[in-house]
Design an enzyme around this catalytic site. Structure first.
Site, PDB file in Angstrom:
ATOM      1  N   TYR A  72      -6.849  18.954  24.444  1.00 41.64           N
ATOM      2  CA  TYR A  72      -6.360  17.699  25.037  1.00 41.64           C
ATOM      3  C   TYR A  72      -7.509  16.695  25.124  1.00 41.64           C
ATOM      4  O   TYR A  72      -7.374  15.531  24.744  1.00 41.64           O
ATOM      5  CB  TYR A  72      -5.798  18.009  26.431  1.00 41.64           C
ATOM      6  CG  TYR A  72      -5.501  16.827  27.317  1.00 41.64           C
ATOM      7  CD1 TYR A  72      -4.336  16.080  27.158  1.00 41.64           C
ATOM      8  CD2 TYR A  72      -6.378  16.461  28.359  1.00 41.64           C
ATOM      9  CE1 TYR A  72      -4.054  15.012  27.997  1.00 41.64           C
ATOM     10  CE2 TYR A  72      -6.102  15.393  29.197  1.00 41.64           C
ATOM     11  CZ  TYR A  72      -4.940  14.673  29.018  1.00 41.64           C
ATOM     12  OH  TYR A  72      -4.662  13.609  29.851  1.00 41.64           O
ATOM     13  N   SER A  79      -8.292   9.275  29.255  1.00 37.73           N
ATOM     14  CA  SER A  79      -8.574  10.229  30.334  1.00 37.73           C
ATOM     15  C   SER A  79     -10.068  10.480  30.443  1.00 37.73           C
ATOM     16  O   SER A  79     -10.786  10.396  29.430  1.00 37.73           O
ATOM     17  CB  SER A  79      -7.868  11.556  30.051  1.00 37.73           C
ATOM     18  OG  SER A  79      -8.283  12.541  30.977  1.00 37.73           O
TER      19      SER A  79
HETATM   20  N1  LIG Z   1      -1.926  13.173  35.685  1.00 34.75           N
HETATM   21  C1  LIG Z   1      -3.215  13.205  35.449  1.00 34.75           C
HETATM   22  O1  LIG Z   1      -4.011  13.854  36.183  1.00 34.75           O
HETATM   23  C2  LIG Z   1      -3.795  12.410  34.309  1.00 34.75           C
HETATM   24  C3  LIG Z   1      -5.190  12.311  34.206  1.00 34.75           C
HETATM   25  C4  LIG Z   1      -5.744  11.597  33.155  1.00 34.75           C
HETATM   26  C5  LIG Z   1      -4.921  10.974  32.225  1.00 34.75           C
HETATM   27  N2  LIG Z   1      -3.560  11.106  32.338  1.00 34.75           N
HETATM   28  C6  LIG Z   1      -2.741  10.455  31.308  1.00 34.75           C
HETATM   29  O2  LIG Z   1      -1.838   9.575  31.931  1.00 34.75           O
HETATM   30  C7  LIG Z   1      -0.706   9.396  31.073  1.00 34.75           C
HETATM   31  C8  LIG Z   1       0.571   9.534  31.892  1.00 34.75           C
HETATM   32  O3  LIG Z   1       0.693  10.869  32.358  1.00 34.75           O
HETATM   33  P1  LIG Z   1       1.333  11.274  33.753  1.00 34.75           P
HETATM   34  O4  LIG Z   1       0.277  11.873  34.574  1.00 34.75           O
HETATM   35  O5  LIG Z   1       2.111  10.131  34.294  1.00 34.75           O
HETATM   36  O6  LIG Z   1       2.265  12.481  33.332  1.00 34.75           O
HETATM   37  P2  LIG Z   1       3.818  12.605  32.964  1.00 34.75           P
HETATM   38  O7  LIG Z   1       4.641  12.067  34.090  1.00 34.75           O
HETATM   39  O8  LIG Z   1       3.984  14.019  32.549  1.00 34.75           O
HETATM   40  O9  LIG Z   1       3.966  11.641  31.719  1.00 34.75           O
HETATM   41  C9  LIG Z   1       3.827  12.014  30.397  1.00 34.75           C
HETATM   42  C10 LIG Z   1       4.705  11.077  29.629  1.00 34.75           C
HETATM   43  O10 LIG Z   1       4.476  11.192  28.230  1.00 34.75           O
HETATM   44  C11 LIG Z   1       5.739  11.140  27.626  1.00 34.75           C
HETATM   45  N3  LIG Z   1       5.742  11.750  26.306  1.00 34.75           N
HETATM   46  C12 LIG Z   1       5.289  12.979  25.941  1.00 34.75           C
HETATM   47  N4  LIG Z   1       5.512  13.177  24.639  1.00 34.75           N
HETATM   48  C13 LIG Z   1       6.120  12.049  24.173  1.00 34.75           C
HETATM   49  C14 LIG Z   1       6.614  11.651  22.921  1.00 34.75           C
HETATM   50  N5  LIG Z   1       6.541  12.446  21.838  1.00 34.75           N
HETATM   51  N6  LIG Z   1       7.180  10.428  22.797  1.00 34.75           N
HETATM   52  C15 LIG Z   1       7.285   9.605  23.867  1.00 34.75           C
HETATM   53  N7  LIG Z   1       6.843   9.938  25.086  1.00 34.75           N
HETATM   54  C16 LIG Z   1       6.271  11.141  25.234  1.00 34.75           C
HETATM   55  C17 LIG Z   1       6.659  11.907  28.563  1.00 34.75           C
HETATM   56  O11 LIG Z   1       7.991  11.593  28.243  1.00 34.75           O
HETATM   57  P3  LIG Z   1       9.247  12.558  28.602  1.00 34.75           P
HETATM   58  O12 LIG Z   1       9.690  12.097  29.978  1.00 34.75           O
HETATM   59  O13 LIG Z   1      10.227  12.259  27.535  1.00 34.75           O
HETATM   60  O14 LIG Z   1       8.741  13.972  28.589  1.00 34.75           O
HETATM   61  C18 LIG Z   1       6.191  11.328  29.876  1.00 34.75           C
HETATM   62  O15 LIG Z   1       6.798  10.088  30.113  1.00 34.75           O
HETATM   63  C19 LIG Z   1      -0.834  10.435  29.960  1.00 34.75           C
HETATM   64  O16 LIG Z   1      -1.352   9.808  28.804  1.00 34.75           O
HETATM   65  C20 LIG Z   1      -1.864  11.397  30.521  1.00 34.75           C
HETATM   66  O17 LIG Z   1      -2.568  12.075  29.492  1.00 34.75           O
HETATM   67  C21 LIG Z   1      -2.980  11.791  33.359  1.00 34.75           C
END
Ligand SMILES: NC(=O)c1ccc[n+]([C@@H]2O[C@H](COP(=O)([O-])OP(=O)(O)OC[C@H]3O[C@@H](n4cnc5c(N)ncnc54)[C@H](OP(=O)(O)O)[C@@H]3O)[C@@H](O)[C@H]2O)c1
Length: 244
Positions: free
Chosen positions: A149, A136
């Site tokens: 985070y 990120s």
């Molecule tokens: N959205 C943003 O603005 C943004 C910006 C920068 C970086 N990111 C990064 O992008 C990545 C994807 O995030 P997203 O935005 O797509 O959000 P999201 O839909 O909330 O995805 C988060 C994912 O992490 C999984 N997860 C959490 N704890 C876990 C565990 N203990 N074991 C296995 N899986 C686990 C969740 O699984 P469950 O379905 O089981 O909860 C979910 O699939 C993350 O690494 C996030 O930090 C996001």
């Protein structure tokens, strides 16, 4: 040639868009995450849609002791791994509640190191493979509004950088992805500036493009590279007052 990719945290909105992108280009998919029911539904959908092999597996990023077993149990090793799971959590809560802080650190950093160490050793031995880590922009500089985070992501970014250098001798590519704001479940309810907020589909397209070009680090959307260049160069005394 049947190429396959393992997606860790495959129920995430960004991961599902990445899975569609790879599936549409003929890649077999190994979808791993906690919600196996959802992943199995996606697997059935992707199989029909893209005519590729898709399987779903249970995987918990913070069940560290299960990771070696998980890797060994995969039917045929994938050509690449995309590590997408993450946990934003709440900054204010994390400042006072160790369990919440630990969850962010364990999910974004320790869990990723645990599983990617195993994948990396395997790829190194085979002298082929690739690893893509979704970190990120929050890891580029600690901000008061999300430094728990952010520091876990900073650790992940540094880990990927070192891993990239180590594995370059073995023909294994490691790519760091740094998204800015993305409209997903993670940012639901947050008011992010529309112009700066990407869709998961845009992120997936950026990831695929950068993977094909063999880039070591990619910001998505592209303009975050310049935003972060400014942010990291703001003098400390000014930065403190910005309340970012
Ligand atoms: N959205 C943003 O603005 C943004 C910006 C920068 C970086 N990111 C990064 O992008 C990545 C994807 O995030 P997203 O935005 O797509 O959000 P999201 O839909 O909330 O995805 C988060 C994912 O992490 C999984 N997860 C959490 N704890 C876990 C565990 N203990 N074991 C296995 N899986 C686990 C969740 O699984 P469950 O379905 O089981 O909860 C979910 O699939 C993350 O690494 C996030 O930090 C996001």
């Amino acid at each position: 040639m049947n190429r396959s990719v393992l997606i860790l945290g495959a129920s995430s909105d960004i991961a599902r868009a990445i899975a569609r992108k790879f599936g549409s280009e003929g890649w077999s998919l190994l979808l791993a995450g906690r919600d196996v029911e959802l992943l199995s539904r996606d697997a059935a959908d992707f199989r029909l849609r893209y005519k590729v092999d898709v399987e779903a597996f249970g995987f918990d990023a913070v069940a560290f002791e299960s990771h070696a077993r998980f890797w060994d149990s995969l039917p045929g090793k994938p050509e690449g791994v995309i590590c997408v799971f993450g946990y934003l959590g709440g900054q204010k809560v994390s400042e006072r509640n160790w369990d919440e802080a630990k969850k962010a650190i364990d999910t974004n950093f320790t869990g990723a190191v645990s599983i990617l160490n195993i994948a990396a050793n395997d790829f190194e031995e085979r002298k082929s493979g690739f690893i893509i880590g979704i970190s990120s922009v929050a890891g580029d500089r600690g901000r008061m509004s999300n430094y728990i985070y952010g520091s876990a992501k900073a650790g992940f970014t540094a880990y990927l950088s070192g891993l990239r250098a180590r594995l370059s001798k073995s023909e294994v590519k490691v790519m760091t992805v740094k998204p800015g704001f993305v409209a997903t479940r993670m940012t639901e309810g947050m008011s992010t500036p529309a112009l700066l907020t990407a869709t998961p589909q845009q992120v997936a397209a950026d990831v695929m493009r950068a993977y094909k070009r063999g880039k070591p680090v990619v910001y998505t959307r592209w303009f975050w590279k310049y935003i972060m260049l400014i942010i990291v160069h703001i003098p400390e005394r000014v930065f403190r007052k910005l309340k970012l």
